[in-house]
Design an enzyme around this catalytic site. Structure first.
Site, PDB file in Angstrom:
ATOM      1  N   LYS A 124       0.836  -1.214  -0.074  1.00  0.00           N
ATOM      2  CA  LYS A 124      -0.017   0.104  -0.096  1.00  0.00           C
ATOM      3  C   LYS A 124       0.960   1.156  -0.056  1.00  0.00           C
ATOM      4  O   LYS A 124       1.832   1.209   0.607  1.00  0.00           O
ATOM      5  CB  LYS A 124      -0.845  -0.006   1.131  1.00  0.00           C
ATOM      6  CG  LYS A 124      -2.083   0.938   1.131  1.00  0.00           C
ATOM      7  CD  LYS A 124      -3.163   0.472   0.541  1.00  0.00           C
ATOM      8  CE  LYS A 124      -4.270   1.197   0.383  1.00  0.00           C
ATOM      9  NZ  LYS A 124      -5.585   0.602  -0.126  1.00  0.00           N
ATOM     10  N   ASP A 164      -6.657   4.506  -4.799  1.00  0.00           N
ATOM     11  CA  ASP A 164      -7.539   4.476  -3.570  1.00  0.00           C
ATOM     12  C   ASP A 164      -8.236   5.686  -3.404  1.00  0.00           C
ATOM     13  O   ASP A 164      -8.272   6.314  -4.140  1.00  0.00           O
ATOM     14  CB  ASP A 164      -6.561   3.913  -2.720  1.00  0.00           C
ATOM     15  CG  ASP A 164      -7.176   3.481  -1.245  1.00  0.00           C
ATOM     16  OD1 ASP A 164      -7.564   2.303  -1.269  1.00  0.00           O
ATOM     17  OD2 ASP A 164      -7.268   4.334  -0.084  1.00  0.00           O
TER      18      ASP A 164
HETATM   19  N1  GLU Z   1      -7.304   0.420  -3.166  1.00  0.00           N
HETATM   20  C1  GLU Z   1      -7.803  -0.738  -3.545  1.00  0.00           C
HETATM   21  C2  GLU Z   1      -7.913  -1.702  -2.262  1.00  0.00           C
HETATM   22  O1  GLU Z   1      -8.026  -1.316  -1.350  1.00  0.00           O
HETATM   23  C3  GLU Z   1      -7.499  -1.366  -4.839  1.00  0.00           C
HETATM   24  C4  GLU Z   1      -6.062  -1.854  -4.780  1.00  0.00           C
HETATM   25  C5  GLU Z   1      -5.523  -2.300  -6.079  1.00  0.00           C
HETATM   26  O2  GLU Z   1      -6.521  -2.388  -7.122  1.00  0.00           O
HETATM   27  O3  GLU Z   1      -4.480  -2.484  -6.273  1.00  0.00           O
HETATM   28  O4  GLU Z   1      -7.930  -2.808  -2.370  1.00  0.00           O
END
Ligand code: GLU
Length: 445
Positions: A124, A164
């Site tokens: 993340k 996100d």
């Molecule tokens: N931000 C999204 C999540 O919390 C998607 C992450 C992604 O697609 O890599 O899962």
């Protein structure tokens, strides 16, 4: 494993990181029996190893606003676990971003990505940069400055970020452009891209669609269906939009949404052009929902309150962590709500979950219910690798199958003696198994 000892160590090692402790503690408490029934996990110290992120990168982002003033923001990439695939997870631009929130999100992502069954590890990233009120030029310059540093740690087989909160297709595209400029490679190093850059159909709607597919599984498990259900959402971003579209298609009625300024109550249902208007509101980047009630005068705007006070059958937090607390949970239960589905990551506080489960409300944690977003990112990676693009129908069919499989796994590992499905336990155990076994197979690394 010794639960009390591990929790004490977790707290001692991560001082002033309440979000990480909350996320990790929930996992420890729900996997403890399973781990103790399977001694190989202790033998290889898997739990201790999974609690420690593989790498935390912190960097400075310097950018220039439209008046020529220089600003500095703090940014992160937490590469949590690569056992089953390249690090994968979104980037969040929000003033609340700090090492604690990044760590908890990367940790959750490892379990979530494992649940999808696709080969993606957990990561993340993000920055405490606040997109509210920023011009297009400011947003682009920030994204470019952010990627200038972040690109050092990325690659299509190494670490693949996405969007996100505060980061949509537009921002991902700017980051992609900057990566390409620096590295000279047109590769699938980001997902959630625009279609022209190799993005996947359905990706923008996928988190919301997936959450509703998961809800369908929860309803079916209780012999119920979605048609006619009154649904209350929070937030007004991509996730809310996708969920509202799918609810309308399947005959459920979304009657409330919210923003930081309060919530909108629209008893006629938030459908059609009203859902489109939500995306326009988001596009203004003013972060308010009040204008909805001016545009649609039959709707009411309730300032400074949360949508959880509205009587409903289904509540779906779609905004940010800990947005639904114990009092909200008690209010929902008193009003007859039977399903709470986290489309946001860790949308409910630990005591809210406790109240919901004690009252036998069907509760789905984000790592299961919102996995449709990253699952479709995984499908985007597959399409990029094949240099092909699937149709909407093909992607949607795969997304449905993945969500249904996650639901089945939650039922498998989370069904309690009285028949109540503890989705938190089910998701944590099912997510843990694949990562843990892959770690064991790779030896001490
Ligand atoms: N931000 C999204 C999540 O919390 C998607 C992450 C992604 O697609 O890599 O899962």
């Amino acid at each position: 494993m010794d639960l009390n000892k591990l929790i004490a160590e977790l707290e001692e090692k991560n001082p002033a990181q309440p979000l990480y402790i909350q996320a990790a503690k929930e996992v420890l408490e729900t996997i403890v029996d399973f781990v103790n029934e399977n001694p190989k996990y202790d033998k290889y110290s898997i739990v201790e190893r999974i609690l420690e992120p593989e790498r935390i990168i912190q960097f400075k982002v310097t950018w220039v606003d439209d008046n020529g003033k220089i600003h500095v923001n703090r940014a992160f990439r937490v590469q949590h676990n690569m056992a089953i695939g390249p690090y994968k997870g979104g980037c969040r631009f929000h003033k609340s971003v700090n090492q604690d929130s990044m760590k908890f999100l990367a940790f959750e992502q490892t379990f979530k990505n494992s649940l999808t069954t696709l080969p993606m590890g957990g990561g993340k990233g993000g920055s405490d940069f606040d997109p509210t009120g920023k011009s297009e030029g400011e947003m682009m310059r920030f994204c470019q400055a952010f990627m200038t540093e972040l690109q050092k740690y990325l690659g299509p087989e190494t670490d693949v970020p996405a969007g996100d909160i505060g980061v949509s297709g537009r921002e991902v595209a700017w980051m992609f452009g900057q990566y390409k400029r620096i590295r000279g490679e047109h590769v699938g190093v980001l997902t959630g891209k625009t279609l022209n850059l190799g993005g996947s159909l359905i990706r923008p709607e996928a988190t919301g669609f997936g959450a509703i597919y998961f809800l369908q599984g929860m309803l079916a498990a209780k012999g119920d269906t979605i048609a006619g259900k009154k649904v209350v959402l929070s937030g007004f971003g991509n996730v809310t939009w996708g969920a509202a579209l799918k609810c309308e298609e399947l005959g459920a009625k979304v009657i409330a949404i919210s923003g930081p300024d309060g919530y909108i109550l629209d008893e006629d249902g938030i459908t059609g052009d009203k859902v489109v208007y939500l995306t326009e509101l988001l596009g203004t980047r003013n972060n308010v929902v009040a204008p909805y009630a001016t545009k649609y005068p039959k709707a009411k705007f309730i300032a400074g309150k949360k949508s959880w006070e509205v009587p409903c059958d289904v509540a779906i937090p779609c905004a940010i962590q800990n947005e639904l607390n114990k009092e909200d949970a008690e209010k929902l239960i008193a009003n007859g709500c039977q399903y709470v589905v986290e489309a946001s990551n860790m949308g409910c506080t630990a005591d809210a979950i406790h109240v919901l489960q004690t009252n036998k409300v069907s509760f789905a944690p984000g790592k299961a219910a919102n996995a449709g977003g990253v699952a479709t990112s995984g499908l985007e990676m597959t399409q990029n690798s094949m240099k092909l693009a699937w149709t909407r129908e093909e992607v949607d069919e795969k997304l449905k199958a993945i969500m249904s499989n996650i639901h089945a796994n939650c039922v498998k590992y989370g069904t309690e003696k009285d028949g109540y499905i503890n989705y938190v336990k089910g998701a944590n155990i099912a997510g843990f198994i694949k990562v843990a076994d892959a770690m064991i197979e790779q030896g001490v690394i």
